[in-house]
Write a protein that holds these residues in place. Structure first.
Motif, PDB file in Angstrom:
ATOM      1  N   ILE A  41      51.740  54.252 -85.702  1.00 26.25           N
ATOM      2  CA  ILE A  41      50.881  55.257 -86.505  1.00 26.25           C
ATOM      3  C   ILE A  41      51.548  56.260 -87.040  1.00 26.25           C
ATOM      4  CG2 ILE A  41      49.875  58.124 -85.989  1.00 26.25           C
ATOM      5  CD1 ILE A  41      48.812  56.899 -83.467  1.00 26.25           C
ATOM      6  N   VAL A  42      53.107  56.392 -86.873  1.00 26.91           N
ATOM      7  CA  VAL A  42      53.884  57.268 -87.763  1.00 26.91           C
ATOM      8  C   VAL A  42      54.036  56.420 -89.206  1.00 26.91           C
ATOM      9  CG1 VAL A  42      56.044  58.141 -88.014  1.00 26.91           C
ATOM     10  CG2 VAL A  42      55.160  58.822 -85.444  1.00 26.91           C
ATOM     11  N   LEU A  43      54.222  55.485 -88.978  1.00 23.23           N
ATOM     12  CA  LEU A  43      54.147  53.944 -90.902  1.00 23.23           C
ATOM     13  C   LEU A  43      53.030  54.187 -91.152  1.00 23.23           C
ATOM     14  CD1 LEU A  43      56.644  51.961 -91.198  1.00 23.23           C
ATOM     15  CD2 LEU A  43      54.712  50.295 -90.348  1.00 23.23           C
ATOM     16  N   PHE A  44      52.483  54.339 -90.685  1.00 20.99           N
ATOM     17  CA  PHE A  44      51.065  54.357 -91.320  1.00 20.99           C
ATOM     18  C   PHE A  44      50.084  55.589 -91.847  1.00 20.99           C
ATOM     19  CE2 PHE A  44      50.239  49.879 -89.344  1.00 20.99           C
ATOM     20  CZ  PHE A  44      50.538  49.812 -90.579  1.00 20.99           C
ATOM     21  N   THR A  45      50.928  57.026 -91.822  1.00 21.88           N
ATOM     22  CA  THR A  45      50.411  57.930 -92.328  1.00 21.88           C
ATOM     23  C   THR A  45      51.283  58.682 -92.998  1.00 21.88           C
ATOM     24  OG1 THR A  45      51.896  59.057 -90.420  1.00 21.88           O
ATOM     25  CG2 THR A  45      49.868  59.179 -89.898  1.00 21.88           C
ATOM     26  N   GLY A  46      52.127  57.699 -93.412  1.00 22.81           N
ATOM     27  CA  GLY A  46      52.580  57.695 -94.941  1.00 22.81           C
ATOM     28  C   GLY A  46      54.216  58.726 -93.378  1.00 22.81           C
ATOM     29  N   PHE A  47      54.673  58.803 -92.739  1.00 23.23           N
ATOM     30  CA  PHE A  47      55.839  59.005 -91.753  1.00 23.23           C
ATOM     31  C   PHE A  47      56.088  60.731 -91.338  1.00 23.23           C
ATOM     32  CE2 PHE A  47      60.367  60.214 -91.419  1.00 23.23           C
ATOM     33  CZ  PHE A  47      60.562  59.472 -89.989  1.00 23.23           C
ATOM     34  N   PHE A  48      55.489  60.892 -92.927  1.00 21.60           N
ATOM     35  CA  PHE A  48      55.821  62.664 -92.413  1.00 21.60           C
ATOM     36  C   PHE A  48      55.309  63.441 -91.737  1.00 21.60           C
ATOM     37  CE2 PHE A  48      55.061  66.700 -94.006  1.00 21.60           C
ATOM     38  CZ  PHE A  48      56.587  67.609 -94.385  1.00 21.60           C
ATOM     39  N   PRO A  49      53.415  63.329 -92.079  1.00 21.09           N
ATOM     40  CA  PRO A  49      52.659  63.808 -90.588  1.00 21.09           C
ATOM     41  C   PRO A  49      52.747  63.474 -89.026  1.00 21.09           C
ATOM     42  CG  PRO A  49      51.101  63.415 -92.775  1.00 21.09           C
ATOM     43  CD  PRO A  49      52.791  62.269 -93.394  1.00 21.09           C
ATOM     44  N   GLY A  50      52.960  62.577 -89.055  1.00 18.46           N
ATOM     45  CA  GLY A  50      53.903  61.640 -87.388  1.00 18.46           C
ATOM     46  C   GLY A  50      54.167  62.097 -87.531  1.00 18.46           C
ATOM     47  N   ALA A  51      55.453  62.182 -88.430  1.00 15.40           N
ATOM     48  CA  ALA A  51      56.892  62.510 -87.792  1.00 15.40           C
ATOM     49  C   ALA A  51      56.793  64.072 -87.045  1.00 15.40           C
ATOM     50  CB  ALA A  51      57.791  62.088 -88.256  1.00 15.40           C
ATOM     51  N   VAL A  52      56.157  65.205 -87.764  1.00 15.56           N
ATOM     52  CA  VAL A  52      55.870  66.513 -87.607  1.00 15.56           C
ATOM     53  C   VAL A  52      55.069  66.198 -87.003  1.00 15.56           C
ATOM     54  CG1 VAL A  52      55.745  68.132 -88.716  1.00 15.56           C
ATOM     55  CG2 VAL A  52      56.800  66.898 -90.338  1.00 15.56           C
TER      56      VAL A  52
END
Length: 125
Positions: A41-52
């Motif tokens: 999920i973090v990888l496919f959301t472009g890292f930023f939204p999932g990581a936040v």
């Protein structure tokens, strides 16, 4: 329905902050599968939204420790000599220990041996 207040960040099989392992334990899911799913999920959301979202969850969800759970004991994988053993290996080790205990019991409670020792001690004294 499960109580959301019981979610705790877990130290067992935790990678980063223990958010995934805590949620997986709360939901009775496989921890590795849940961690992989969260990573994707973090990888496919472009890292930023999932990581936040993950960091926010790490700040909101309380940590599992001795203060929050009096029955909690920190599990140290390095201290457990049986962690990596299979069921068959553990069963075999149990049987070996059982045989050793039986042998020791036989030696301790062997009446003939006890009487022989007493007889020989009295004879030489």
């Amino acid at each position: 329905m499960r109580d959301i207040r019981l979610i705790r960040r877990s130290n067992r099989q935790a990678r980063i902050f223990g958010v995934c392992s805590g949620i997986a334990q709360w939901a009775d899911l496989d921890i590795k599968t849940f961690q992989t799913f969260a990573f994707l999920i973090v990888l496919f959301t472009g890292f930023f939204p999932g990581a936040v979202i993950y960091v926010i969850l790490a700040l909101i969800i309380p940590s599992e420790n001795e203060d929050s759970n009096p029955y909690y004991k920190k599990y140290e994988r390095e201290e457990d000599p049986y962690y990596d053993k299979t069921t068959d290996e553990l069963r075999k080790e149990y049987e070996e220990l059982k045989k050793k205990v039986e042998t020791m019991e036989d030696e301790m409670f062997d009446k003939e041996k006890d009487w022989d020792q007493r007889f020989h001690e009295e004879k030489w004294e």
